[in-house]
Design an enzyme around this catalytic site. Sequence first.
Site, mmCIF file in Angstrom:
data_model
loop_
_atom_site.group_PDB
_atom_site.id
_atom_site.type_symbol
_atom_site.label_atom_id
_atom_site.label_comp_id
_atom_site.label_asym_id
_atom_site.label_seq_id
_atom_site.Cartn_x
_atom_site.Cartn_y
_atom_site.Cartn_z
ATOM 1 N N ASP A 25 0.795 -1.074 -0.072
ATOM 2 C CA ASP A 25 -0.086 0.056 -0.106
ATOM 3 C C ASP A 25 0.813 1.213 -0.008
ATOM 4 O O ASP A 25 1.997 1.305 -0.718
ATOM 5 C CB ASP A 25 -0.870 -0.080 1.462
ATOM 6 C CG ASP A 25 -2.523 0.688 1.022
ATOM 7 O OD1 ASP A 25 -2.569 1.566 0.641
ATOM 8 O OD2 ASP A 25 -3.213 -0.273 0.555
ATOM 9 N N HIS A 57 -3.881 6.076 3.163
ATOM 10 C CA HIS A 57 -4.633 4.840 2.760
ATOM 11 C C HIS A 57 -3.867 3.655 3.507
ATOM 12 O O HIS A 57 -4.601 2.970 4.107
ATOM 13 C CB HIS A 57 -4.385 4.718 1.319
ATOM 14 C CG HIS A 57 -5.565 3.671 0.704
ATOM 15 N ND1 HIS A 57 -5.083 2.348 0.669
ATOM 16 C CD2 HIS A 57 -6.531 3.744 -0.014
ATOM 17 C CE1 HIS A 57 -5.922 1.814 -0.128
ATOM 18 N NE2 HIS A 57 -6.740 2.540 -0.310
ATOM 19 N N SER A 223 -11.057 -0.844 -1.121
ATOM 20 C CA SER A 223 -10.016 -0.854 -0.377
ATOM 21 C C SER A 223 -10.168 -1.221 0.914
ATOM 22 O O SER A 223 -9.315 -1.735 1.670
ATOM 23 C CB SER A 223 -9.342 0.590 -0.579
ATOM 24 O OG SER A 223 -8.656 0.430 -1.919
#
Length: 279
Positions: A25, A57, A223
């Site tokens: 990520d 994220h 996600s």
Amino acid sequence: MKRVKKIVHYQNKWLGKGCTVVVMDTGVAPHPDLDGHIWVYRDFIGGRLEKYDDNGHGTHVCGIIGGNRIGMAPECKMIVLKVLDDTGNGSVNHSMNAFRWILENRERFNIRVVNISMGMAPKQNEEGARYILGAVELLWDMGIVVVAAAGNLGPSQGSITIPGLHKKIITVGSYDHIKSGQGSISENILKPDLVAPGTRIYSCNAKWKLASEQLYVAKNGTSMSTPIVTGAIAQLLSKYPDMPNYEVKRRIISSCDHLKLPRTRQGSGLLNVERLLKE
């Protein structure tokens, strides 16, 4: 996150102990919920040694998987590989370098699961897509459970991103996010394999130290659905540490709740952790 735990019947005593999860990520920022849980950190973007997340994220994803207070599997160990930059973008080369690192270190760190909350459109880079699909297949064939997002290019059919299109791996959509990637009725492959919550999922905020920020923040998309499933798999593997990846996939699919949605939208249905761990 309380809503997620209620939906997926989270309460159980199997909390990921003994399971190592790789998160590919944007990195991970220091956060109270993640203290002691990030076993290894590698930066394939800038080569920096210290843990950081210039996007946020990856920190959010890590919190969903193994955060102390809000994580699905708070006793698992996480390895974070930064392959995305501050805009959430990365190159095929960055990802391939990370895949090679996983293969070289899988036995050393007893890597069981890889979470990929990222993807690209199949036509975006066809040569790169072949490399990525080949890499996740190799990981799977080496016994690692690969969990990938269906992407947020929906709701049209045939909108699942790479590597979620690969038939062997576990592909996760979101039942409550309108843009969740959907499979195609013209293909003989059921994708996504299952769905999980993906709207207003609260998890760790990488910017929590700033005066205007909170400790947790809500994000949307597949996600977020993907690490919910990854966390459930870490729970399963803490109960059955010798379970092979193909059995993990069979068990998680067979335990889903059917939502009466098209199979191209929901796959086998909604994740049900209680049923998954009772079988």
